[in-house]
Design an enzyme around this catalytic site. Structure first.
Site, PDB file in Angstrom:
ATOM      1  CD  GLN A   9      36.427  31.699  39.819  1.00 57.53           C
ATOM      2  OE1 GLN A   9      36.370  30.403  40.192  1.00 57.53           O
ATOM      3  NE2 GLN A   9      36.591  31.527  38.639  1.00 57.53           N
ATOM      4  N   GLY A  10      38.373  36.437  42.490  1.00 60.78           N
ATOM      5  CA  GLY A  10      37.317  37.067  41.739  1.00 60.78           C
ATOM      6  C   GLY A  10      37.356  37.832  40.719  1.00 60.78           C
ATOM      7  CB  ALA A  11      36.623  40.766  38.468  1.00 56.00           C
ATOM      8  CD  GLU A  12      41.925  40.910  35.526  1.00 60.86           C
ATOM      9  OE1 GLU A  12      43.398  40.246  35.153  1.00 60.86           O
ATOM     10  OE2 GLU A  12      41.595  42.224  34.899  1.00 60.86           O
ATOM     11  NE  ARG A  14      39.411  29.030  40.193  1.00 62.49           N
ATOM     12  CZ  ARG A  14      39.136  28.166  39.178  1.00 62.49           C
ATOM     13  NH1 ARG A  14      40.293  27.082  38.864  1.00 62.49           N
ATOM     14  NH2 ARG A  14      38.544  28.288  38.387  1.00 62.49           N
ATOM     15  CB  VAL A  15      42.902  35.285  45.367  1.00 59.05           C
ATOM     16  CG1 VAL A  15      43.712  35.464  46.939  1.00 59.05           C
ATOM     17  CG2 VAL A  15      42.435  36.769  44.077  1.00 59.05           C
ATOM     18  CG  ASP A 127      38.561  46.755  38.127  1.00 57.12           C
ATOM     19  OD1 ASP A 127      37.500  47.444  37.853  1.00 57.12           O
ATOM     20  OD2 ASP A 127      38.756  45.452  38.593  1.00 57.12           O
TER      21      ASP A 127
HETATM   22  N1  ADP Z   1      47.110  41.222  48.913  1.00 59.98           N
HETATM   23  C1  ADP Z   1      45.968  40.584  49.363  1.00 59.98           C
HETATM   24  N2  ADP Z   1      46.041  40.561  50.644  1.00 59.98           N
HETATM   25  C2  ADP Z   1      44.373  39.911  51.734  1.00 59.98           C
HETATM   26  N3  ADP Z   1      43.319  39.788  50.570  1.00 59.98           N
HETATM   27  C3  ADP Z   1      43.223  39.910  48.487  1.00 59.98           C
HETATM   28  C4  ADP Z   1      44.948  40.566  48.872  1.00 59.98           C
HETATM   29  N4  ADP Z   1      44.627  39.953  47.361  1.00 59.98           N
HETATM   30  C5  ADP Z   1      43.372  39.784  47.039  1.00 59.98           C
HETATM   31  N5  ADP Z   1      43.218  39.389  48.442  1.00 59.98           N
HETATM   32  C6  ADP Z   1      41.316  39.536  47.638  1.00 59.98           C
HETATM   33  O1  ADP Z   1      41.057  38.963  46.494  1.00 59.98           O
HETATM   34  C7  ADP Z   1      39.849  39.082  45.734  1.00 59.98           C
HETATM   35  C8  ADP Z   1      40.280  38.792  44.655  1.00 59.98           C
HETATM   36  O2  ADP Z   1      41.452  39.694  44.163  1.00 59.98           O
HETATM   37  P1  ADP Z   1      41.567  40.825  42.995  1.00 59.98           P
HETATM   38  O3  ADP Z   1      42.821  41.388  42.605  1.00 59.98           O
HETATM   39  O4  ADP Z   1      40.946  41.383  43.180  1.00 59.98           O
HETATM   40  O5  ADP Z   1      41.527  40.012  42.385  1.00 59.98           O
HETATM   41  P2  ADP Z   1      40.459  40.140  40.853  1.00 59.98           P
HETATM   42  O6  ADP Z   1      41.293  41.334  40.035  1.00 59.98           O
HETATM   43  O7  ADP Z   1      40.180  38.317  40.493  1.00 59.98           O
HETATM   44  O8  ADP Z   1      39.153  40.939  41.196  1.00 59.98           O
HETATM   45  C9  ADP Z   1      40.040  40.944  46.759  1.00 59.98           C
HETATM   46  O9  ADP Z   1      39.078  41.772  46.853  1.00 59.98           O
HETATM   47  C10 ADP Z   1      40.539  40.832  48.057  1.00 59.98           C
HETATM   48  O10 ADP Z   1      39.549  40.622  48.847  1.00 59.98           O
HETATM   49 MG    MG Z   2      39.435  42.763  42.228  1.00 56.14          MG
END
Ligand code: ADP
Ligand code: MG
Lengths: 219, 336
Positions: A9-12, A14-15, A127
């Site tokens: 779960q990132g800042a914005e 869920r991945v 960011d």
């Molecule tokens: N395309 C990607 N491939 C691998 N890991 C990713 C990818 N996109 C995001 N992640 C992982 O997920 C985390 C959160 O994604 P991010 O795009 O930064 O979202 P948020 O805006 O929620 O911070 C990243 O710091 C990274 O570790």
């Molecule tokens: Mg991020």
């Protein structure tokens, strides 16, 4: 889409790991943030998704390493993109290789060059932190990927680019207080790659810094 | 047994708190309240503090049942804050120190807030949102310092609220922020305001000037009520604060949040932050107005931690400073 599993779960949002047309992909889902007013949430979520998608494509066009964009769904608030599964966050990379100074400085140099390319194309990330830069180790030099473009925008203003760098500088000095020389190497590569046009950004950065430090901080 | 007096007066509150082995024995406080539409200016605020500092000291000692000769150290706010009020309190601290031969401890005001809130809530290593009239920072502890990950790039959130209260001519009693909070509870219609977040940083000056230009007109035309405007302001600026706090949590890999500073007792801010924490399986720590709002005990608490590490401030170094960043202080009392 099946086999969906949450990675983080990132800042914005869920991945998730998932499959898309037979490929391993990442789904970034900006779920409803119920803490904020629904109208505001709806507006912000849409703006962020649009910004992210536009910048991913723009970067791709000019040869900046970003995950390939596969699909986007504004109603479901989802972006489907390439899974950079062998890449790790620059933040982790630096923590894990604290002892190996030359390796850490090496990625500083690579990051500086990528940011010069980004700004030369008038893209402001918005960011920049070591969580939003991924490093793919390789037998030659490590490859730098930029991710998380939700706060990005297009601008040719020197000020906007300088603030972009200032945000990174503050994030690096708070997150990696003992990474001596890292930022210096990064700026040097940025200057080298960015040429005359971006040199003015570095001059402006000085001004932005002074402004930041001078700011009164009342209790 | 360690007895510490803490003296605070960096803004419009003056407070003196007494701690015995970290336990609060007394913590009286007085606020300089200005008429609606007016802010507090440094010289008038200093006069207010001069007028009541001895009375508050008496009250603190009496309530704690402590005499000055039992006191081990006098902690006072070194900064940041407004120069004249800071000087007023430091002068009293120095005088007591000389008269009773008690060591001084100069305390960073922001560190006082953080350490008091940590002590009250038991939060161990949280991401800290520090929100007050003069400051807005997102902080996390790393390697002996409270490091600033995000902050306001112009005015503080409390300053934005106070100045908006002046536009609406709201009462400053007990505080402009409190009166906005009460009105906002009855607001319904959301006015779209500028929303400005840059990474982990925020900006409020655009919102304030937007409202300065339009608020009275919107009220006159009957499109929005005062309640609606307070509601819209809170919903927007608190969303910005929760968003940047969440960004810092994700970046630092933390799952706890601690809110401190005067704006931190706002119930709406606390509830929004709590919802955000629940959505990421985290936890919120917050305190009420007794400890969120500037007080003497918080300075005593930080002073107590410093004193236990052998830190005192010599008379020659007991000057005050308007600018004193949270990340300037070496946090020798934490081992993690
Ligand atoms: N395309 C990607 N491939 C691998 N890991 C990713 C990818 N996109 C995001 N992640 C992982 O997920 C985390 C959160 O994604 P991010 O795009 O930064 O979202 P948020 O805006 O929620 O911070 C990243 O710091 C990274 O570790
Ligand atoms: Mg991020």
């Amino acid at each position: 889409m099946n086999d969906v599993s949450l990675i983080t779960q990132g800042a914005e949002g869920r991945v998730f790991n998932a499959k898309f047309l037979g490929k391993n992909v990442i789904i970034k889902h900006r779920f409803k943030k119920t803490y904020r007013h629904p109208d505001l949430d709806d507006y912000l979520t849409k703006e962020r998704i649009k910004a992210e998608v536009k910048s991913l494509v723009r970067c791709r066009m000019v040869g900046i390493n970003v995950p390939a964009l596969y699909d986007v769904n504004l109603h479901a608030s989802e972006i489907v993109m390439e899974n950079l599964d062998d890449a790790i966050q620059a933040r982790k990379f630096i923590y894990e290789r604290k002892a190996d100074r030359s390796e850490v400085l090496g990625i500083g140099k690579e990051i500086g060059a990528v940011l010069a390319k980004l700004h030369s194309n008038d893209i402001v990330h918005g960011d920049l932190t070591t969580s939003n830069i991924l490093i793919r180790p390789s037998s030659e030099k490590p490859i730098v990927y930029l991710i998380d473009f939700g706060l990005s925008y297009v601008s040719d203003k020197i000020e906007d680019k300088a603030v972009d760098l200032y945000v990174l500088e503050r994030a690096v000095s708070s997150t990696h207080p003992d990474s001596d020389g890292f930022l210096e190497v990064l700026w040097e590569a940025y200057r080298e790659k960015g040429g005359k046009k971006l040199n003015s950004v570095l001059l402006k950065l000085d001004e932005v810094r002074t402004r930041g430090r001078k700011k009164l901080c009342f209790g | 047994m360690t007895i510490i007096i803490g003296m605070e007066g960096s803004a419009n509150k003056i407070g003196i708190g007494i701690l015995k082995n970290g336990e609060i024995l007394s913590n009286p406080r007085k606020t300089y309240i200005t008429p609606p539409g007016l802010g507090f200016i440094p010289s008038e605020t200093a006069k207010h503090h001069q007028g009541c500092v001895l009375e508050i000291l008496d009250e603190a000692l009496r309530e704690a049942n402590v005499s000055l000769k039992e006191v081990d150290a006098i902690a006072f706010t070194k900064g940041p804050g407004m120069a004249a009020p800071l000087l007023t309190v430091a002068l009293v601290a120095r005088t007591l120190s000389l008269m009773w031969n008690i060591p001084l401890i100069g305390v960073n005001h922001c560190i006082g807030h953080i350490e008091m809130a940590r002590a009250i809530t038991g939060a161990n290593n949280p991401t800290v949102l520090y929100v007050s009239g003069g400051n807005t920072q997102v902080i996390a502890y790393l390697e002996k310092k409270y490091r600033i990950f995000g902050e306001t790039i112009d005015i503080a959130v409390g300053n934005c609220l106070d100045r908006f209260a002046r536009i609406l001519m709201l009462s400053n009693d007990p505080s402009p922020g409190y009166n906005i909070e009460k009105l906002a509870e009855k607001g319904k219609k959301l006015l779209t305001l500028p929303y400005c977040v840059k990474g982990m940083d925020v900006s409020f000056s655009g919102i304030l000037s937007f409202l300065e230009e339009r608020a009275n007109n919107l009220l006159k035309k009957g499109e929005y009520t005062k309640e609606d405007l307070c509601f819209s302001l809170q919903e927007t600026i608190f969303a910005m604060l929760v968003e940047t706090t969440e960004r810092a949590m994700a970046h630092c890999g933390s799952s706890e949040v601690l809110i401190c500073g005067g704006v931190g007792c706002n119930k709406r801010l606390q509830s929004m932050m709590n919802t955000m924490c629940e959505e990421r399986c985290g936890r919120l720590y917050a305190t009420d107005e007794r400890f969120c709002i500037d007080n003497g005990a918080m300075i005593a608490q930080a002073g107590y931690l410093m004193f236990k590490c052998g830190i005192t401030t010599s008379l020659k170094d007991s000057w005050v400073t308007q600018r004193f960043r949270t990340d300037d202080v070496l946090v020798t009392w934490r081992d993690d």
